[in-house]
Design a protein around this motif. Structure first.
Motif, PDB file in Angstrom:
ATOM      1  N   PRO A  32     -10.609  -3.082  -3.755  1.00  0.00           N
ATOM      2  CA  PRO A  32      -9.740  -4.271  -3.877  1.00  0.00           C
ATOM      3  C   PRO A  32      -8.615  -4.291  -2.844  1.00  0.00           C
ATOM      4  O   PRO A  32      -8.266  -5.348  -2.319  1.00  0.00           O
ATOM      5  CB  PRO A  32      -9.179  -4.171  -5.300  1.00  0.00           C
ATOM      6  CG  PRO A  32     -10.151  -3.325  -6.028  1.00  0.00           C
ATOM      7  CD  PRO A  32     -10.696  -2.348  -5.033  1.00  0.00           C
ATOM      8  N   LEU A  33      -8.056  -3.097  -2.531  1.00  0.00           N
ATOM      9  CA  LEU A  33      -6.971  -3.087  -1.542  1.00  0.00           C
ATOM     10  C   LEU A  33      -7.505  -3.511  -0.175  1.00  0.00           C
ATOM     11  O   LEU A  33      -6.820  -4.207   0.585  1.00  0.00           O
ATOM     12  CB  LEU A  33      -6.318  -1.696  -1.474  1.00  0.00           C
ATOM     13  CG  LEU A  33      -5.516  -1.285  -2.716  1.00  0.00           C
ATOM     14  CD1 LEU A  33      -4.871   0.088  -2.520  1.00  0.00           C
ATOM     15  CD2 LEU A  33      -4.429  -2.308  -3.065  1.00  0.00           C
TER      16      LEU A  33
ATOM     17  N   TRP B 158      -0.054  -5.398  -5.106  1.00  0.00           N
ATOM     18  CA  TRP B 158       0.075  -4.391  -6.172  1.00  0.00           C
ATOM     19  C   TRP B 158      -1.187  -4.437  -7.009  1.00  0.00           C
ATOM     20  O   TRP B 158      -1.495  -5.462  -7.632  1.00  0.00           O
ATOM     21  CB  TRP B 158       1.306  -4.697  -7.032  1.00  0.00           C
ATOM     22  CG  TRP B 158       1.573  -3.650  -8.066  1.00  0.00           C
ATOM     23  CD1 TRP B 158       1.284  -2.312  -7.985  1.00  0.00           C
ATOM     24  CD2 TRP B 158       2.194  -3.832  -9.345  1.00  0.00           C
ATOM     25  NE1 TRP B 158       1.687  -1.654  -9.118  1.00  0.00           N
ATOM     26  CE2 TRP B 158       2.248  -2.561  -9.976  1.00  0.00           C
ATOM     27  CE3 TRP B 158       2.710  -4.929 -10.015  1.00  0.00           C
ATOM     28  CZ2 TRP B 158       2.790  -2.368 -11.237  1.00  0.00           C
ATOM     29  CZ3 TRP B 158       3.259  -4.739 -11.279  1.00  0.00           C
ATOM     30  CH2 TRP B 158       3.311  -3.468 -11.886  1.00  0.00           C
ATOM     31  N   LEU B 159      -1.908  -3.315  -7.018  1.00  0.00           N
ATOM     32  CA  LEU B 159      -3.122  -3.198  -7.841  1.00  0.00           C
ATOM     33  C   LEU B 159      -2.773  -2.320  -9.038  1.00  0.00           C
ATOM     34  O   LEU B 159      -2.245  -1.220  -8.868  1.00  0.00           O
ATOM     35  CB  LEU B 159      -4.247  -2.561  -7.022  1.00  0.00           C
ATOM     36  CG  LEU B 159      -5.566  -2.314  -7.758  1.00  0.00           C
ATOM     37  CD1 LEU B 159      -6.229  -3.630  -8.152  1.00  0.00           C
ATOM     38  CD2 LEU B 159      -6.527  -1.502  -6.891  1.00  0.00           C
ATOM     39  N   PHE B 160      -3.079  -2.808 -10.220  1.00  0.00           N
ATOM     40  CA  PHE B 160      -2.733  -2.067 -11.437  1.00  0.00           C
ATOM     41  C   PHE B 160      -3.999  -1.850 -12.254  1.00  0.00           C
ATOM     42  O   PHE B 160      -4.719  -2.801 -12.557  1.00  0.00           O
ATOM     43  CB  PHE B 160      -1.720  -2.879 -12.258  1.00  0.00           C
ATOM     44  CG  PHE B 160      -1.133  -2.125 -13.412  1.00  0.00           C
ATOM     45  CD1 PHE B 160       0.126  -1.560 -13.331  1.00  0.00           C
ATOM     46  CD2 PHE B 160      -1.844  -1.977 -14.603  1.00  0.00           C
ATOM     47  CE1 PHE B 160       0.676  -0.873 -14.411  1.00  0.00           C
ATOM     48  CE2 PHE B 160      -1.306  -1.279 -15.681  1.00  0.00           C
ATOM     49  CZ  PHE B 160      -0.048  -0.731 -15.582  1.00  0.00           C
TER      50      PHE B 160
ATOM     51  N   LEU C 273      -4.672  -7.567 -10.133  1.00  0.00           N
ATOM     52  CA  LEU C 273      -4.159  -7.478  -8.768  1.00  0.00           C
ATOM     53  C   LEU C 273      -3.130  -8.585  -8.592  1.00  0.00           C
ATOM     54  O   LEU C 273      -3.363  -9.721  -9.013  1.00  0.00           O
ATOM     55  CB  LEU C 273      -5.303  -7.633  -7.770  1.00  0.00           C
ATOM     56  CG  LEU C 273      -4.916  -7.489  -6.298  1.00  0.00           C
ATOM     57  CD1 LEU C 273      -5.899  -6.575  -5.574  1.00  0.00           C
ATOM     58  CD2 LEU C 273      -4.861  -8.831  -5.607  1.00  0.00           C
ATOM     59  N   ALA C 274      -1.992  -8.205  -8.021  1.00  0.00           N
ATOM     60  CA  ALA C 274      -0.963  -9.209  -7.741  1.00  0.00           C
ATOM     61  C   ALA C 274      -0.687  -9.174  -6.248  1.00  0.00           C
ATOM     62  O   ALA C 274      -0.614  -8.095  -5.657  1.00  0.00           O
ATOM     63  CB  ALA C 274       0.312  -8.897  -8.523  1.00  0.00           C
TER      64      ALA C 274
ATOM     65  N   ASP D  81      -1.181   1.502  -9.013  1.00  0.00           N
ATOM     66  CA  ASP D  81      -0.731   2.322 -10.139  1.00  0.00           C
ATOM     67  C   ASP D  81      -1.800   2.293 -11.207  1.00  0.00           C
ATOM     68  O   ASP D  81      -2.528   1.304 -11.332  1.00  0.00           O
ATOM     69  CB  ASP D  81       0.558   1.744 -10.748  1.00  0.00           C
ATOM     70  CG  ASP D  81       1.757   1.912  -9.839  1.00  0.00           C
ATOM     71  OD1 ASP D  81       2.273   3.027  -9.762  1.00  0.00           O
ATOM     72  OD2 ASP D  81       2.150   0.927  -9.190  1.00  0.00           O
ATOM     73  N   SER D  82      -1.867   3.360 -11.976  1.00  0.00           N
ATOM     74  CA  SER D  82      -2.862   3.439 -13.040  1.00  0.00           C
ATOM     75  C   SER D  82      -2.181   3.922 -14.305  1.00  0.00           C
ATOM     76  O   SER D  82      -1.466   4.931 -14.270  1.00  0.00           O
ATOM     77  CB  SER D  82      -3.957   4.419 -12.620  1.00  0.00           C
ATOM     78  OG  SER D  82      -4.907   4.538 -13.643  1.00  0.00           O
TER      79      SER D  82
END
Ligand SMILES: C[S@@+](CC[C@H](N)C(=O)[O-])C[C@H]1O[C@@H](n2cnc3c(N)ncnc32)[C@H](O)[C@@H]1O
Length: 490
Positions: A279-280, A291-293, A342-343, A356-357
């Motif tokens: 995704p990144l 920002w991927l969470f 994802l934001a 972050d996870s």
């Protein structure tokens, strides 16, 4: 059903009055002990036992919740002369033998009524089944960053749950979806809620908003990774997670400078250590901070089992379906399937990406504000160029609503075992901390600087002369800023 040309002449007021009079509201169901606060679902299946046979509430429950036919006499008692109007817009249909049923399920929620398809349509695998307010709908509403007056696109709006909630916040909402049927429900729901200023547009992905830009985009797209293309609400019809990839790649074209897109989705990884890589990569070099969470990761077989069960209303999946799904994941090279959001925020400058996870994420309504803070704070951290001494001398604000819960155990006296700190939206931070961090937040909240806490610590005999405390506090401050718990007072 619910065609635009017929709905535009419909007056929802008598329908609202009839439902309220009958007690078919969340409060009414609670008063009749058919809904208990805290329960995930209503106890309306008990209604035939708990309510008199001629009760209007029972008629409403049978029509709109249980999806059962009722007699024309009972329907007349509930709606009076408005019954014909409800048949004309396609909500109620005659079955012959003096029976009437509702073509839509209508939930009496805390936020008001919400119409979508009865579960029977899901069981019958109707491709254009329209879903109700699921966990993902509520999650997206909490994460959406739209504020009063902002132009917000709800992409894949379905029956309009998110669009309605955003309109209630005062956002100027455009609800877009490929499904005419879903948008028919959305129109009905918008009228029923008395919010008539939501724009509703139909088409594939961004097609109906071509050339336009928004302050915020919120999307709960058909994100399930599956070999099937059975349901429009679930399957994007693109291999793997390609549907969501196509959205991520194009969000920046539809965002104003500073605008934020948030999408709930699932994505697969080819290596558990590199869960965030794909995704990144989709979002790279597109003029956005990202920002991927991640909130969970499933083994492919477990993921297949869960989704097949979900779409089959709880029935155990057939072995041949499970085999088909797991074979598909093997062919994709998927080692695991990740759940999260994802934001991305459009920003001219040197962009950053971060992942972050955290498991067991249960965000609350203010989570969208925390996403904004993460974007502001991460950019500040990257660009402020301050050394430890400057950080210690700075003032920071502390957002409202932060909570700490302590867990104590009684031995000879009470001993503190853990302290759990939560940000107000429960998104940017939810984890264990120590008393130093609590005190740091307290000092900053009361107008002091991190340097004041340093003085306090060094004044204690056990710390006098200790080296390196300044560096430790400065890195703690950076960490708290990273999580949006301290805000640089600029
Ligand atoms: C998971 S549902 C979410 C519905 C609603 N937003 C919610 O949160 O409850 C996904 C929605 O995406 C819509 N959809 C599917 N394919 C689409 C496409 N190609 N373009 C636009 N919308 C699409 C479906 O019709 C469905 O309403």
């Amino acid at each position: 059903m619910f065609s635009e040309s017929i709905l535009c002449n419909w007056d929802p007021e008598p329908f609202r009055e009839a439902l309220s009079r009958a007690g078919y509201t969340r409060q009414g169901l609670e008063a009749a002990d058919l809904y208990r606060p805290g329960d995930a679902v209503a106890r309306t299946h008990l209604a035939p036992k708990l309510l008199p046979a001629d009760s209007s509430l029972l008629t409403a429950i049978r029509l709109f919740d249980l999806g059962e036919p009722v007699s024309g006499k009972d329907a007349m008692a509930l709606f009076g002369s408005n019954l014909l109007g409800l048949m004309r817009i396609g909500l109620l249909e005659g079955l012959g033998n003096d029976l009437v049923r509702s073509a839509a399920k209508i939930d009496a929620t805390e936020q008001g009524w919400f119409a979508f398809d009865h579960a029977a349509a899901l069981v019958a695998a109707k491709p254009d089944y329209v879903m109700g307010e699921g966990n993902s709908s509520r999650m997206l509403t909490a994460l959406a960053t739209g504020r009063k007056g902002e132009r917000v696109l709800d992409l894949g709006a379905g029956a309009g749950w998110g669009a309605l909630r955003l309109a209630e916040r005062g956002c100027r909402v455009t609800a877009a979806d490929i499904s005419a049927r879903a948008l028919g429900f959305a129109r009905f729901n918008v009228l029923l809620a008395g919010l008539d200023d939501i724009e509703i547009v139909q088409g594939d992905r961004f097609e109906p908003v071509a050339g336009r830009k928004f302050d915020a985009i919120a999307s709960n797209p058909p994100f399930v990774i599956s070999p099937q293309n059975t349901f429009v609400f679930r399957d994007g019809g693109v291999k793997g997670d390609g549907f969501c990839e196509s959205l991520v790649r194009r969000f920046p074209d539809y965002l104003e400078e500073g605008g934020i897109a948030v999408m709930i989705f699932n994505w697969f990884d080819e290596d558990p250590e590199r869960w965030d890589e794909r995704p990144l990569a989709w979002a790279k070099d597109r003029g956005c901070d990202v920002w991927l969470f991640r909130s969970d990761r499933h083994d492919p077989a477990e993921y297949a089992f869960r989704w097949l069960r979900e779409s089959g209303r709880g029935r155990n999946p057939k072995p041949e379906d499970l085999n088909e799904w797991t074979r598909y994941y093997r062919e994709l090279g998927a080692k695991g399937i990740n759940l999260g959001f994802l934001a991305m925020r459009k920003r001219t400058g040197k962009n950053w990406q971060r992942s972050d996870s955290r498991a067991e994420v249960k965000v609350v309504a203010t989570a969208g504000e925390e996403i904004r803070r993460i974007f502001d704070n991460q950019t500040w951290l990257n660009e402020c160029g301050l050394d430890d001494a400057a950080i210690l001398a700075m003032r920071f604000k502390v957002p409202d609503g932060i909570r700490a819960e302590t867990d104590m155990v009684l031995d000879r006296g009470w001993g503190m075992r853990t302290i759990r700190l939560r940000s107000s939206g429960q998104l940017s931070y939810d984890g264990q901390v120590d008393e130093f961090i609590l005190r740091l937040l307290e000092v900053c909240r009361s107008g002091g600087t991190p340097g004041d806490q340093l003085k306090e610590i060094l004044a204690k005999p056990e710390f006098a002369g200790t080296k390196g405390v300044d560096g430790q506090i400065a890195s703690l401050v950076r960490e708290m800023v990273r999580h949006g718990l301290l805000l640089p007072a600029l």
